[in-house]
Design a protein around this motif. Structure first.
Motif, PDB file in Angstrom:
ATOM      1  N   GLU A  47     -35.327 -96.558 -24.079  1.00 53.94           N
ATOM      2  CA  GLU A  47     -34.526 -97.353 -23.594  1.00 53.94           C
ATOM      3  C   GLU A  47     -33.964 -97.121 -22.055  1.00 53.94           C
ATOM      4  O   GLU A  47     -34.123 -95.717 -21.734  1.00 53.94           O
ATOM      5  CB  GLU A  47     -33.055 -97.495 -24.623  1.00 53.94           C
ATOM      6  N   THR A  48     -33.535 -97.811 -21.388  1.00 55.83           N
ATOM      7  CA  THR A  48     -33.159 -97.775 -19.985  1.00 55.83           C
ATOM      8  C   THR A  48     -31.987 -96.769 -19.966  1.00 55.83           C
ATOM      9  O   THR A  48     -30.980 -97.029 -20.643  1.00 55.83           O
ATOM     10  CB  THR A  48     -32.899 -99.192 -19.357  1.00 55.83           C
ATOM     11  N   LEU A  49     -32.064 -95.828 -19.214  1.00 59.12           N
ATOM     12  CA  LEU A  49     -31.004 -94.989 -19.098  1.00 59.12           C
ATOM     13  C   LEU A  49     -29.762 -95.440 -18.488  1.00 59.12           C
ATOM     14  O   LEU A  49     -29.874 -96.215 -17.360  1.00 59.12           O
ATOM     15  CB  LEU A  49     -31.339 -93.644 -18.292  1.00 59.12           C
ATOM     16  N   PRO A  50     -28.463 -95.465 -18.961  1.00 53.11           N
ATOM     17  CA  PRO A  50     -27.447 -96.114 -18.325  1.00 53.11           C
ATOM     18  C   PRO A  50     -27.025 -95.406 -17.037  1.00 53.11           C
ATOM     19  O   PRO A  50     -27.245 -94.059 -16.932  1.00 53.11           O
ATOM     20  CB  PRO A  50     -26.264 -95.871 -19.471  1.00 53.11           C
ATOM     21  N   GLU A  99     -16.940 -75.091 -25.481  1.00 52.25           N
ATOM     22  CA  GLU A  99     -15.861 -75.256 -26.557  1.00 52.25           C
ATOM     23  C   GLU A  99     -14.503 -75.641 -25.640  1.00 52.25           C
ATOM     24  O   GLU A  99     -13.484 -76.088 -26.018  1.00 52.25           O
ATOM     25  CB  GLU A  99     -15.672 -74.319 -27.160  1.00 52.25           C
ATOM     26  N   ASP A 100     -14.176 -75.027 -24.417  1.00 48.89           N
ATOM     27  CA  ASP A 100     -13.323 -75.095 -23.461  1.00 48.89           C
ATOM     28  C   ASP A 100     -13.109 -76.301 -22.542  1.00 48.89           C
ATOM     29  O   ASP A 100     -12.152 -76.264 -21.776  1.00 48.89           O
ATOM     30  CB  ASP A 100     -13.153 -73.700 -22.816  1.00 48.89           C
ATOM     31  N   LEU A 101     -14.132 -76.910 -22.458  1.00 46.63           N
ATOM     32  CA  LEU A 101     -14.190 -78.165 -21.600  1.00 46.63           C
ATOM     33  C   LEU A 101     -13.023 -79.171 -22.017  1.00 46.63           C
ATOM     34  O   LEU A 101     -12.907 -79.543 -23.196  1.00 46.63           O
ATOM     35  CB  LEU A 101     -15.601 -78.723 -21.497  1.00 46.63           C
ATOM     36  N   PRO A 102     -12.383 -79.683 -21.166  1.00 50.15           N
ATOM     37  CA  PRO A 102     -11.564 -80.742 -21.602  1.00 50.15           C
ATOM     38  C   PRO A 102     -12.626 -81.886 -21.937  1.00 50.15           C
ATOM     39  O   PRO A 102     -13.481 -82.286 -21.518  1.00 50.15           O
ATOM     40  CB  PRO A 102     -10.979 -81.384 -20.065  1.00 50.15           C
ATOM     41  N   ASP A 103     -11.741 -82.974 -22.682  1.00 53.29           N
ATOM     42  CA  ASP A 103     -12.472 -84.059 -23.473  1.00 53.29           C
ATOM     43  C   ASP A 103     -12.563 -84.975 -22.213  1.00 53.29           C
ATOM     44  O   ASP A 103     -11.886 -85.440 -21.333  1.00 53.29           O
ATOM     45  CB  ASP A 103     -11.396 -84.749 -24.309  1.00 53.29           C
ATOM     46  N   GLN A 104     -13.940 -85.600 -22.030  1.00 56.45           N
ATOM     47  CA  GLN A 104     -14.213 -86.473 -21.258  1.00 56.45           C
ATOM     48  C   GLN A 104     -15.494 -87.280 -21.866  1.00 56.45           C
ATOM     49  O   GLN A 104     -16.298 -86.359 -22.302  1.00 56.45           O
ATOM     50  CB  GLN A 104     -14.392 -85.952 -19.856  1.00 56.45           C
ATOM     51  N   THR A 105     -15.776 -88.414 -21.738  1.00 57.03           N
ATOM     52  CA  THR A 105     -17.219 -89.062 -21.853  1.00 57.03           C
ATOM     53  C   THR A 105     -18.131 -89.289 -20.912  1.00 57.03           C
ATOM     54  O   THR A 105     -17.751 -89.379 -19.685  1.00 57.03           O
ATOM     55  CB  THR A 105     -16.943 -90.271 -22.839  1.00 57.03           C
ATOM     56  N   TYR A 106     -19.365 -89.232 -21.269  1.00 59.42           N
ATOM     57  CA  TYR A 106     -20.389 -89.276 -20.090  1.00 59.42           C
ATOM     58  C   TYR A 106     -21.432 -90.246 -20.452  1.00 59.42           C
ATOM     59  O   TYR A 106     -21.441 -90.664 -21.767  1.00 59.42           O
ATOM     60  CB  TYR A 106     -21.082 -87.913 -19.923  1.00 59.42           C
ATOM     61  N   SER A 107     -22.165 -90.929 -19.649  1.00 57.16           N
ATOM     62  CA  SER A 107     -23.193 -91.859 -20.016  1.00 57.16           C
ATOM     63  C   SER A 107     -24.517 -91.155 -20.256  1.00 57.16           C
ATOM     64  O   SER A 107     -25.240 -91.802 -21.237  1.00 57.16           O
ATOM     65  CB  SER A 107     -23.320 -92.668 -18.573  1.00 57.16           C
ATOM     66  N   ARG A 149     -17.751 -84.931 -28.643  1.00 53.66           N
ATOM     67  CA  ARG A 149     -16.435 -85.310 -27.965  1.00 53.66           C
ATOM     68  C   ARG A 149     -16.675 -85.951 -26.600  1.00 53.66           C
ATOM     69  O   ARG A 149     -15.690 -86.392 -26.193  1.00 53.66           O
ATOM     70  CB  ARG A 149     -15.415 -84.538 -28.093  1.00 53.66           C
ATOM     71  N   PHE A 150     -17.895 -85.576 -26.060  1.00 53.67           N
ATOM     72  CA  PHE A 150     -18.234 -86.047 -24.646  1.00 53.67           C
ATOM     73  C   PHE A 150     -19.008 -87.069 -24.617  1.00 53.67           C
ATOM     74  O   PHE A 150     -19.167 -87.777 -23.783  1.00 53.67           O
ATOM     75  CB  PHE A 150     -19.070 -85.104 -24.025  1.00 53.67           C
ATOM     76  N   SER A 151     -19.284 -87.828 -26.005  1.00 52.72           N
ATOM     77  CA  SER A 151     -20.162 -88.786 -26.184  1.00 52.72           C
ATOM     78  C   SER A 151     -19.453 -90.179 -26.890  1.00 52.72           C
ATOM     79  O   SER A 151     -18.451 -89.880 -27.719  1.00 52.72           O
ATOM     80  CB  SER A 151     -21.305 -88.197 -27.274  1.00 52.72           C
ATOM     81  N   THR A 152     -20.184 -91.158 -26.587  1.00 52.51           N
ATOM     82  CA  THR A 152     -19.577 -92.541 -27.167  1.00 52.51           C
ATOM     83  C   THR A 152     -20.999 -93.293 -27.790  1.00 52.51           C
ATOM     84  O   THR A 152     -21.997 -92.446 -27.618  1.00 52.51           O
ATOM     85  CB  THR A 152     -19.174 -93.629 -26.189  1.00 52.51           C
ATOM     86  N   SER A 153     -20.792 -94.238 -28.335  1.00 54.13           N
ATOM     87  CA  SER A 153     -22.145 -94.820 -29.242  1.00 54.13           C
ATOM     88  C   SER A 153     -23.064 -95.363 -28.136  1.00 54.13           C
ATOM     89  O   SER A 153     -24.055 -95.710 -28.300  1.00 54.13           O
ATOM     90  CB  SER A 153     -21.643 -95.919 -30.156  1.00 54.13           C
ATOM     91  N   GLU A 154     -22.721 -95.200 -26.671  1.00 51.31           N
ATOM     92  CA  GLU A 154     -23.537 -95.632 -25.735  1.00 51.31           C
ATOM     93  C   GLU A 154     -24.140 -94.609 -24.855  1.00 51.31           C
ATOM     94  O   GLU A 154     -25.004 -94.792 -24.117  1.00 51.31           O
ATOM     95  CB  GLU A 154     -22.713 -96.686 -24.802  1.00 51.31           C
ATOM     96  N   THR A 155     -23.649 -93.418 -25.191  1.00 55.30           N
ATOM     97  CA  THR A 155     -24.235 -92.320 -24.350  1.00 55.30           C
ATOM     98  C   THR A 155     -25.561 -91.818 -25.050  1.00 55.30           C
ATOM     99  O   THR A 155     -26.004 -91.902 -26.157  1.00 55.30           O
ATOM    100  CB  THR A 155     -23.275 -91.167 -24.648  1.00 55.30           C
ATOM    101  N   VAL A 156     -26.448 -91.740 -24.093  1.00 55.30           N
ATOM    102  CA  VAL A 156     -27.904 -91.126 -24.514  1.00 55.30           C
ATOM    103  C   VAL A 156     -28.069 -89.953 -24.061  1.00 55.30           C
ATOM    104  O   VAL A 156     -27.665 -89.142 -23.525  1.00 55.30           O
ATOM    105  CB  VAL A 156     -28.909 -92.060 -23.428  1.00 55.30           C
ATOM    106  N   TRP A 157     -28.467 -89.351 -25.177  1.00 55.67           N
ATOM    107  CA  TRP A 157     -28.649 -87.702 -25.245  1.00 55.67           C
ATOM    108  C   TRP A 157     -30.189 -87.387 -25.319  1.00 55.67           C
ATOM    109  O   TRP A 157     -30.969 -88.113 -25.721  1.00 55.67           O
ATOM    110  CB  TRP A 157     -28.279 -87.194 -26.853  1.00 55.67           C
TER     111      TRP A 157
END
Length: 234
Positions: A73-76, A136-144, A163-171
């Motif tokens: 898929e196209t990377l966001p 484990e010590d990183l603050p919560d934040q989501t990424y593309s 916790r850095f991921s949403t359903s739209e995040t590409v791993w």
């Protein structure tokens, strides 16, 4: 995957960057400078195995850059998080190829992060953030986009970083020879659309790519209290 041909030489690696990824002269110059900085720093700290230096474009640069090509898929667009980045693979290579994308490089070793910060500054990559921290010590934040190159077993990696991921995040997870095995044994409690792509630089290696649908680790089931524990509460 854009191309399935295995890359087997330094010249082929550089040709692939230009012809397949479309790297322009400025991007290639940044990557060439990164190679220089890497080799220089490798005399002071062990960033990469010395035996890989003669094939650095194949083993490290393209091995990282291929993450821009392997997804189905196209990377966001948007921020990219690279966990356990080490010598900057793949995160610093991605930033050199896409200098307008915010890229966060995370590593828990001070000498590594100090070098990464110097390298990013030398390359003029002002959208790179270098963070000295345990995941484990990183603050919560989501990424593309989220990447990790052979950082931890898949189940553990998801548990500490979902916790850095949403359903739209590409791993994008280079996993070596164990990619298919790790995906096969991933507990069903993880809802995902992951698959394995063949690495362009190693015939035995694979890249796990896709999205995590749940976005959160499964909660462990609570064990019922034993008779002695129930008695102690009375």
């Amino acid at each position: 995957m854009i191309v399935a041909t295995l890359i087997e030489s330094e010249a082929q690696a550089q040709d692939w960057l230009r012809q397949v990824l479309g790297a322009d002269d400025a991007a290639m110059a940044r990557l060439a400078r990164l190679v220089e900085l890497l080799v220089e720093e490798n005399e002071r700290q062990n960033l990469i195995a010395r035996g890989t230096i003669p094939m650095v474009w194949q083993r490290h640069i393209v091995d990282s850059a291929q993450l821009l090509a392997v997804p189905r898929e196209t990377l966001p667009e948007g921020p990219w998080l690279d966990l356990g980045t080490g010598a900057g693979f793949p995160g610093l290579v991605i930033a050199a190829l896409q200098p307008n994308r915010p890229v966060t490089l995370v590593d828990s070793r001070r000498l590594r992060t100090e070098w990464l910060a110097r390298a990013a500054q030398d390359l003029g990559l002002d959208r790179v953030t270098v963070t000295l921290s345990r995941v484990e010590d990183l603050p919560d934040q989501t990424y593309s986009v989220l990447s990790a190159r052979a950082f931890a077993p898949l189940d553990k990696l998801l548990a500490i970083s979902s916790r850095f991921s949403t359903s739209e995040t590409v791993w994008l997870l280079p996993k070596g020879a164990k990619a298919a095995q790790e995906l096969a044994i991933l507990p069903e409690t993880w809802r995902h659309v992951f698959h394995v792509e063949q690495s362009l630089t190693d015939p035995a290696a694979g890249v796990i790519a896709g999205r995590l649908l749940g976005g959160h680790p499964p909660k462990p089931a609570r064990k019922p209290a034993s008779a002695s524990q129930r008695g102690s509460r009375q």
